[in-house]
Design a protein around this motif. Structure first.
Motif, PDB file in Angstrom:
ATOM      1  N   UNK A 154       0.281  -0.957   0.502  1.00 37.13           N
ATOM      2  CA  UNK A 154      -0.382  -0.144   0.329  1.00 37.13           C
ATOM      3  C   UNK A 154       0.974   1.352  -0.244  1.00 37.13           C
ATOM      4  N   UNK A 155       2.013   1.004   0.579  1.00 30.20           N
ATOM      5  CA  UNK A 155       2.758   2.359   0.637  1.00 30.20           C
ATOM      6  C   UNK A 155       3.366   2.317  -0.702  1.00 30.20           C
ATOM      7  N   UNK A 156       3.837   1.809  -1.525  1.00 26.65           N
ATOM      8  CA  UNK A 156       4.704   1.663  -3.038  1.00 26.65           C
ATOM      9  C   UNK A 156       3.728   2.342  -3.688  1.00 26.65           C
ATOM     10  N   UNK A 157       1.952   1.809  -2.980  1.00 24.41           N
ATOM     11  CA  UNK A 157       1.119   2.944  -4.383  1.00 24.41           C
ATOM     12  C   UNK A 157       0.725   4.255  -3.959  1.00 24.41           C
ATOM     13  N   UNK A 158       1.088   4.318  -2.694  1.00 23.17           N
ATOM     14  CA  UNK A 158       0.952   5.983  -2.458  1.00 23.17           C
ATOM     15  C   UNK A 158       2.032   6.194  -3.252  1.00 23.17           C
ATOM     16  N   UNK A 159       3.061   6.066  -2.552  1.00 25.68           N
ATOM     17  CA  UNK A 159       5.192   6.603  -3.448  1.00 25.68           C
ATOM     18  C   UNK A 159       4.421   7.172  -4.732  1.00 25.68           C
ATOM     19  N   UNK A 160       4.475   6.206  -5.707  1.00 29.61           N
ATOM     20  CA  UNK A 160       4.035   6.221  -6.820  1.00 29.61           C
ATOM     21  C   UNK A 160       2.992   7.450  -7.261  1.00 29.61           C
ATOM     22  N   UNK A 161       1.749   7.122  -6.477  1.00 28.46           N
ATOM     23  CA  UNK A 161       1.087   7.847  -6.703  1.00 28.46           C
ATOM     24  C   UNK A 161       1.349   9.530  -6.745  1.00 28.46           C
ATOM     25  N   UNK A 162       1.782  10.179  -5.072  1.00 29.28           N
ATOM     26  CA  UNK A 162       2.487  10.880  -4.484  1.00 29.28           C
ATOM     27  C   UNK A 162       3.384  11.591  -6.154  1.00 29.28           C
ATOM     28  N   UNK A 163       3.778  11.041  -7.157  1.00 32.42           N
ATOM     29  CA  UNK A 163       4.624  10.901  -8.293  1.00 32.42           C
ATOM     30  C   UNK A 163       4.030  11.134  -9.429  1.00 32.42           C
ATOM     31  N   UNK A 164       2.842  10.709  -9.828  1.00 31.06           N
ATOM     32  CA  UNK A 164       2.119  11.144 -10.556  1.00 31.06           C
ATOM     33  C   UNK A 164       2.290   9.619 -11.565  1.00 31.06           C
ATOM     34  N   UNK A 165       3.193   8.785 -11.454  1.00 30.73           N
ATOM     35  CA  UNK A 165       3.419   7.502 -11.604  1.00 30.73           C
ATOM     36  C   UNK A 165       2.333   6.302 -11.235  1.00 30.73           C
ATOM     37  N   UNK A 166       1.128   6.193 -12.349  1.00 30.76           N
ATOM     38  CA  UNK A 166      -0.621   5.238 -11.828  1.00 30.76           C
ATOM     39  C   UNK A 166       0.462   3.628 -12.208  1.00 30.76           C
ATOM     40  N   UNK A 167       0.231   2.560 -10.552  1.00 34.43           N
ATOM     41  CA  UNK A 167       0.236   1.060 -10.965  1.00 34.43           C
ATOM     42  C   UNK A 167      -0.509   0.864 -11.264  1.00 34.43           C
ATOM     43  N   UNK A 168      -0.164  -0.872 -11.620  1.00 39.77           N
ATOM     44  CA  UNK A 168      -1.596  -0.975 -11.590  1.00 39.77           C
ATOM     45  C   UNK A 168      -0.859  -2.909 -11.064  1.00 39.77           C
ATOM     46  N   UNK A 169      -1.607  -3.614 -11.847  1.00 42.16           N
ATOM     47  CA  UNK A 169      -1.294  -5.314 -11.174  1.00 42.16           C
ATOM     48  C   UNK A 169      -2.190  -5.861 -10.758  1.00 42.16           C
ATOM     49  N   UNK A 170      -2.441  -7.077 -10.980  1.00 40.96           N
ATOM     50  CA  UNK A 170      -3.204  -8.083 -10.322  1.00 40.96           C
ATOM     51  C   UNK A 170      -5.091  -8.047 -10.153  1.00 40.96           C
ATOM     52  N   UNK A 171      -5.595  -6.897  -9.195  1.00 35.82           N
ATOM     53  CA  UNK A 171      -6.892  -6.477  -9.493  1.00 35.82           C
ATOM     54  C   UNK A 171      -7.053  -5.093 -10.109  1.00 35.82           C
ATOM     55  N   UNK A 172      -5.464  -4.414 -10.096  1.00 36.69           N
ATOM     56  CA  UNK A 172      -5.875  -3.086  -9.766  1.00 36.69           C
ATOM     57  C   UNK A 172      -5.815  -3.290 -11.725  1.00 36.69           C
ATOM     58  N   UNK A 173      -6.306  -1.783 -11.997  1.00 37.18           N
ATOM     59  CA  UNK A 173      -6.312  -1.559 -13.849  1.00 37.18           C
ATOM     60  C   UNK A 173      -5.732  -0.051 -13.477  1.00 37.18           C
ATOM     61  N   UNK A 174      -5.084   0.214 -14.779  1.00 34.43           N
ATOM     62  CA  UNK A 174      -4.798   1.448 -14.738  1.00 34.43           C
ATOM     63  C   UNK A 174      -5.503   2.904 -15.965  1.00 34.43           C
ATOM     64  N   UNK A 175      -6.050   3.076 -15.934  1.00 33.27           N
ATOM     65  CA  UNK A 175      -6.106   3.493 -17.034  1.00 33.27           C
ATOM     66  C   UNK A 175      -5.826   4.899 -17.872  1.00 33.27           C
ATOM     67  N   UNK A 176      -5.565   5.018 -18.975  1.00 34.82           N
ATOM     68  CA  UNK A 176      -4.740   6.559 -19.185  1.00 34.82           C
ATOM     69  C   UNK A 176      -5.448   6.911 -20.187  1.00 34.82           C
ATOM     70  N   UNK A 177      -5.769   8.284 -20.250  1.00 35.17           N
ATOM     71  CA  UNK A 177      -5.832   8.794 -21.679  1.00 35.17           C
ATOM     72  C   UNK A 177      -4.406   9.984 -22.874  1.00 35.17           C
ATOM     73  N   UNK A 178      -4.247   8.272 -23.075  1.00 35.59           N
ATOM     74  CA  UNK A 178      -2.824   8.599 -24.136  1.00 35.59           C
ATOM     75  C   UNK A 178      -3.499   9.274 -25.939  1.00 35.59           C
ATOM     76  N   UNK A 179      -2.887  10.991 -26.075  1.00 37.64           N
ATOM     77  CA  UNK A 179      -2.622  11.512 -26.679  1.00 37.64           C
ATOM     78  C   UNK A 179      -4.267  11.380 -27.406  1.00 37.64           C
ATOM     79  N   UNK A 180      -5.357  11.155 -26.393  1.00 44.67           N
ATOM     80  CA  UNK A 180      -7.095  11.202 -26.876  1.00 44.67           C
ATOM     81  C   UNK A 180      -6.784   9.599 -26.651  1.00 44.67           C
TER      82      UNK A 180
END
Length: 227
Positions: A188-214
């Motif tokens: 959980x701390x790793x996820x929080x640390x990455x979020x604080x730097x704007x790095x989206x984390x994903x894996x297992x049951x967590x899916x990251x959704x990004x808007x890349x050039x629309x």
């Protein structure tokens, strides 16, 4: 007694023939007029129908032409989108407590006086020129948690997440065999640390959704143990 005048038989026959011819001629004349009248009405009705149908046909043709023109008009067609994605390997930002400190990741961080750009500087330009960079984040970024009972367990400081953000890394998968080296707390701390730097984390049951050039991009991470 008055005697009724008689007409010779040949003359009677001639009169009957003349009358019959005249009747036939009159019948033909009347029939011709009636046919011409009906034909004129039918022609008029056909012309009216054609005239009424013409605008519809013209409208349909016009709409079809407009539709084809719109479909083939480059100005209205969507522009193709090309995405450049970089997938990098393991990023172990930390060390195992059993490693020699002078040769560890932590000692290099101290030697560089916390310069986060040092560690990925040789690929920073590559990561910065693409549209999306994804890495495999090995280990936990935490000050707490309990070390897992395993030969190698990696842990780094939460501030180490700056190493990724400073090199234009946008996302990191945590689906690996070291993301929970320090249990759920470390995870959980790793996820929080990455979020604080704007790095989206994903894996297992967590899916990251990004808007890349629309374009909507979904990142899914899975880990399959050797056994």
């Amino acid at each position: 007694m008055y005697a009724k005048p008689t007409c010779p038989t040949p003359l009677k026959i001639l009169l009957i023939v003349v009358i019959a011819v005249e009747l036939v001629a009159i019948g033909l004349l009347l029939a011709g007029r009636a046919g011409a009248s009906e034909g004129g009405a039918a022609a008029g009705s056909s012309a009216d129908s054609a005239a009424a149908a013409a605008p519809i046909a013209n409208d349909a043709a016009s709409q079809g032409a407009d539709g084809n023109a719109a479909a083939s008009d480059p100005a209205t067609a969507p522009e193709p989108v090309t995405l450049t994605v970089t997938f990098a390997g393991d990023c172990t930002l930390g060390t195992d407590i059993n490693y020699e400190n002078e040769r560890s990741f932590n000692s290099r961080w101290q030697a560089e006086e916390g310069d986060a750009t040092y560690f990925l500087r040789n690929v920073a330009d590559l990561f910065g020129s693409d549209d999306l960079t994804v890495v495999n984040m090995e280990g936990a970024l935490t000050e707490g948690g309990e070390r897992a009972d395993k030969k190698f367990a990696f842990r780094g400081k939460p501030e180490y997440a700056k190493i990724l953000s400073s090199a234009s890394v946008e996302a990191a998968t945590l689906a690996n065999n070291h993301s929970q080296d320090y249990g759920q707390t470390g995870y959980d701390d790793t996820i929080a640390a990455l979020d604080a730097e704007g790095v989206q984390s994903f894996g297992y049951d967590r899916i990251a959704y990004l808007d890349v050039k629309g374009v909507k991009v979904a990142l899914i991470g899975s880990y399959f143990p050797e056994d």
